[in-house]
Design a protein around this motif. Structure first.
Motif, short mmCIF file in Angstrom:
data_model
loop_
_atom_site.label_atom_id
_atom_site.label_comp_id
_atom_site.label_asym_id
_atom_site.label_seq_id
_atom_site.Cartn_x
_atom_site.Cartn_y
_atom_site.Cartn_z
N LYS A 245 0.84 -1.19 0.00
CA LYS A 245 0.00 0.00 0.00
C LYS A 245 0.87 1.24 0.00
O LYS A 245 1.90 1.29 0.67
CB LYS A 245 -0.90 0.02 1.24
N GLY A 246 0.47 2.23 -0.77
CA GLY A 246 1.11 3.53 -0.72
C GLY A 246 0.43 4.42 0.32
O GLY A 246 -0.73 4.18 0.69
N GLU A 247 1.13 5.43 0.75
CA GLU A 247 0.60 6.34 1.75
C GLU A 247 0.76 7.77 1.24
O GLU A 247 1.88 8.22 0.96
CB GLU A 247 1.34 6.16 3.08
N SER A 248 -0.34 8.50 1.13
CA SER A 248 -0.32 9.86 0.61
C SER A 248 0.14 10.83 1.70
O SER A 248 0.17 10.50 2.88
CB SER A 248 -1.71 10.24 0.12
N PRO A 249 0.50 12.07 1.30
CA PRO A 249 0.87 13.06 2.32
C PRO A 249 -0.23 13.32 3.34
O PRO A 249 0.05 13.50 4.53
CB PRO A 249 1.16 14.31 1.48
N LYS A 250 -1.50 13.33 2.92
CA LYS A 250 -2.59 13.54 3.86
C LYS A 250 -2.69 12.39 4.85
O LYS A 250 -2.91 12.59 6.04
CB LYS A 250 -3.91 13.72 3.11
N GLU A 251 -2.55 11.18 4.35
CA GLU A 251 -2.63 10.01 5.24
C GLU A 251 -1.47 10.00 6.23
O GLU A 251 -1.66 9.69 7.42
CB GLU A 251 -2.62 8.72 4.41
N LYS A 252 -0.28 10.34 5.77
CA LYS A 252 0.87 10.34 6.66
C LYS A 252 0.74 11.43 7.72
O LYS A 252 1.06 11.22 8.90
CB LYS A 252 2.16 10.54 5.86
N ALA A 253 0.26 12.61 7.31
CA ALA A 253 0.08 13.69 8.27
C ALA A 253 -0.98 13.34 9.30
O ALA A 253 -0.82 13.60 10.50
CB ALA A 253 -0.30 14.98 7.53
N ALA A 254 -2.07 12.69 8.85
CA ALA A 254 -3.13 12.31 9.79
C ALA A 254 -2.64 11.23 10.75
O ALA A 254 -2.98 11.24 11.94
CB ALA A 254 -4.35 11.81 9.01
N ARG A 255 -1.86 10.29 10.24
CA ARG A 255 -1.36 9.22 11.11
C ARG A 255 -0.45 9.76 12.20
O ARG A 255 -0.44 9.25 13.33
CB ARG A 255 -0.60 8.19 10.26
N ARG A 256 0.29 10.80 11.90
CA ARG A 256 1.19 11.39 12.89
C ARG A 256 0.54 12.52 13.69
O ARG A 256 1.21 13.19 14.46
CB ARG A 256 2.44 11.92 12.19
N GLY A 257 -0.76 12.71 13.50
CA GLY A 257 -1.46 13.71 14.26
C GLY A 257 -1.13 15.13 13.88
O GLY A 257 -1.22 16.04 14.70
N ARG A 258 -0.74 15.34 12.62
CA ARG A 258 -0.37 16.67 12.15
C ARG A 258 -1.34 17.13 11.07
O ARG A 258 -1.85 16.32 10.29
CB ARG A 258 1.06 16.68 11.60
N ARG A 259 -1.57 18.41 11.03
CA ARG A 259 -2.41 18.99 9.99
C ARG A 259 -1.54 19.78 9.04
O ARG A 259 -0.88 20.75 9.43
CB ARG A 259 -3.47 19.90 10.61
N ARG A 260 -1.52 19.37 7.79
CA ARG A 260 -0.71 20.04 6.77
C ARG A 260 -1.65 20.75 5.80
O ARG A 260 -2.47 20.12 5.14
CB ARG A 260 0.18 19.05 6.03
N LYS A 261 -1.49 22.06 5.73
CA LYS A 261 -2.38 22.86 4.89
C LYS A 261 -2.26 22.49 3.43
O LYS A 261 -3.23 22.48 2.68
CB LYS A 261 -2.07 24.34 5.10
N PHE A 262 -1.03 22.15 3.02
CA PHE A 262 -0.80 21.90 1.60
C PHE A 262 -0.61 20.42 1.29
O PHE A 262 -0.12 20.08 0.23
CB PHE A 262 0.43 22.69 1.12
N ALA A 263 -0.98 19.54 2.23
CA ALA A 263 -0.85 18.11 1.98
C ALA A 263 -1.84 17.69 0.88
O ALA A 263 -3.01 18.04 0.91
CB ALA A 263 -1.11 17.31 3.25
N ARG A 264 -1.34 16.94 -0.09
CA ARG A 264 -2.18 16.54 -1.22
C ARG A 264 -2.20 15.03 -1.35
O ARG A 264 -1.30 14.34 -0.88
CB ARG A 264 -1.64 17.15 -2.52
N ASP A 265 -3.24 14.53 -1.99
CA ASP A 265 -3.34 13.10 -2.28
C ASP A 265 -2.63 12.83 -3.60
O ASP A 265 -3.25 12.77 -4.67
CB ASP A 265 -4.79 12.64 -2.34
N LEU A 266 -1.32 12.69 -3.54
CA LEU A 266 -0.53 12.46 -4.75
C LEU A 266 -0.79 11.06 -5.30
O LEU A 266 -0.93 10.09 -4.56
CB LEU A 266 0.96 12.63 -4.44
N GLN A 267 -0.84 10.96 -6.60
CA GLN A 267 -0.98 9.68 -7.27
C GLN A 267 0.41 9.20 -7.66
O GLN A 267 0.89 9.43 -8.76
CB GLN A 267 -1.89 9.81 -8.49
N VAL A 268 1.06 8.53 -6.72
CA VAL A 268 2.44 8.10 -6.90
C VAL A 268 2.46 6.65 -7.38
O VAL A 268 1.75 5.80 -6.85
CB VAL A 268 3.24 8.23 -5.59
#
Length: 482
Positions: A245-268
């Protein structure tokens, strides 16, 4: 063992200091300072040797034999280094730029919440946010164990003997990406109607991979790539890791309890296979930015703006030749002595600069130095097995991310027509537990619960307490209670 250093936690190093200081005072009359240094080394080495007992020989061998082989790019200019090397070229400053320590060292870096407002700043000033100046940005030679890798190890002591190992690597400098500020007419940077500028540089760069073992075998590995990542599951029959499974910037930020204003769901598009050399996972460090990938080549992780990583087999870094093994401790700021720097929660690099377009892009030309990523939080804790049957040999693949937690809410059981006798309330109370999702507050269906009578005897069915035990079984588990 060759190539491995063992360290321990705070209480042991406090005991070291209590033993070393009296010895130092007793040798003041001696003119040769090497005697004191030798005494200090003997005391510390004796304690560190004792800490090896924290890990069995099998665990130590597993940590070293599965340490990754990292291929640095053939054009890489910014090699990794030790944290000691980096601290020799920086000062400790607060947010206002006031210098608090001209020569920070491993055991002088402040820790705790107060350190979150501090950062390390290069002594030699950069003439511009994108300029290269200090020579220490180029790091050290990785040959023959020239650069350490910091391995934080956590043992869960569960039925599957789960062990998480986080292999941390440090680089003095991270080179960002060139971006077209204007209209791009092609994939090449030359085809830009406007200016081509570079963003995302930062002094100091932490990278890591996390490898989970179960029953002495690899189970799953996580590769951290910039602000996203990917999980690969071990295929024992094929002898390699395969993409789970891949992990997007939004998923990684949510998992670490951080809110990133510019986090995007990149299609990597991640490589589907992660090969091994012997037992060592073969990883590839991106040129300049050092993101970890599972294969060589060009890796596009954003089309607007165009962001790409390039990897190849340039310089082989055998990380097992110099491992610093650190036992994980859940206690806040538990380290002292040579590992006191792990308590530092400030920025490992210069303050951000050149941020005129930050509101639009989310990036500065020179970003703030990174925060040490910390302990093993890339994997969810091993799922609790609540079945009467024996645990399986290997745990089922866990949903990733986020981890699944059980929240228990006690409820008083309902009785039949007779009220509870006075004075016997405490002896008759029994609890039934309901599993709740912390996010939605919903409870599971009866299909996920197994009720069993408590086996009490009695002829009066109405007076008998309807005492029941609820057994929880994971939805994706095949070990249902009979």
């Amino acid at each position: 063992m060759f190539g491995i250093k063992f360290f321990t936690e705070k209480s042991v190093f406090v005991d070291i200091e209590s033993k070393v200081k009296p010895l130092d005072y007793g040798m003041v009359a001696m003119s040769s300072s090497w005697v004191m240094n030798l005494t200090r080394w003997l005391v510390i080495s004796s304690v560190l040797t004792a800490t090896r007992a924290a890990f069995s020989p099998e665990v130590v061998e597993m940590i070293q034999s599965w340490a990754p082989l990292v291929w640095l790019h053939s054009g890489e200019q910014f090699m990794p280094s030790s944290v000691e090397f980096f601290l020799e070229h920086v000062t400790l400053q607060n947010r206002k730029g006031r210098v608090l320590d001209q020569q920070p060292t491993l055991n002088k870096l402040p820790g705790g919440p107060s350190s979150t407002v501090l950062h390390l700043q290069s002594r030699q000033k950069l003439t511009c946010p994108s300029c290269l100046g200090p020579t220490f940005f180029h790091g050290n030679n990785v040959n023959n164990g020239g650069v350490p890798v910091y391995a934080i190890v956590r043992e869960y002591q569960d039925a599957w003997k789960t062990i998480d190992v986080v292999y941390h690597t440090f680089y003095p400098y991270n080179r960002g990406k060139q971006v077209c500020i204007g209209i791009s007419t092609g994939k090449e940077k030359e085809k830009c109607l406007g200016n081509v500028e570079s963003f995302g540089h930062h002094v100091g760069d932490w990278e890591h991979v996390t490898l989970r073992f179960q029953n002495g075998k690899p189970h799953i590995i996580y590769l951290s790539v910039h602000n996203f990542g990917a999980y690969y599951v071990w295929n024992e029959s094929a002898g390699f890791f395969q993409l789970h499974k891949g992990e997007s910037p939004k998923e990684k930020a949510a998992r670490r309890g951080r809110r990133r204003k510019f986090a995007r769901d990149l299609q990597v598009t991640f490589p589907t296979v992660l090969h091994v050399s012997g037992k060592h996972p073969v990883l590839y460090s991106a040129n300049g930015s050092h993101g970890i990938w599972a294969g060589p080549g060009k890796h596009t992780y954003s089309t607007f703006p165009l962001l790409e990583d390039f990897t190849d087999q340039g310089v082989a870094w055998n990380t097992w030749e110099n491992l610093v093994v650190i036992p994980w401790n859940d206690t806040p700021y538990p380290y002292a002595g040579p590992l006191e720097w792990l308590n530092f929660r400030g920025g490992w690099g210069n303050a951000k600069n050149g941020c005129d377009l930050e509101r639009l892009s989310g990036e500065c030309r020179l970003n703030h130095g990174p925060i040490f990523p910390g302990g093993p939080d890339d994997m969810p804790p091993p799922r609790i097995q609540r079945s009467r049957q024996a645990a399986p040999t290997v745990a089922p693949i866990l949903p990733l991310p986020p981890p699944h937690y059980l929240a228990y809410t006690p409820t008083i059981p309902q009785y039949s027509q007779h009220p509870v006798p006075a004075g016997r309330t405490s002896s008759l109370l029994n609890y039934r537990y309901k599993r709740r999702d912390p996010a939605t507050g919903s409870t599971p269906t009866k299909a996920n619960m197994k009720e069993e009578p408590n086996g009490e005897s009695g002829t009066d069915a109405k007076a008998k307490l309807t005492n029941r035990l609820v057994t929880f079984v994971p939805e994706d588990s095949s070990t249902m209670s009979p």
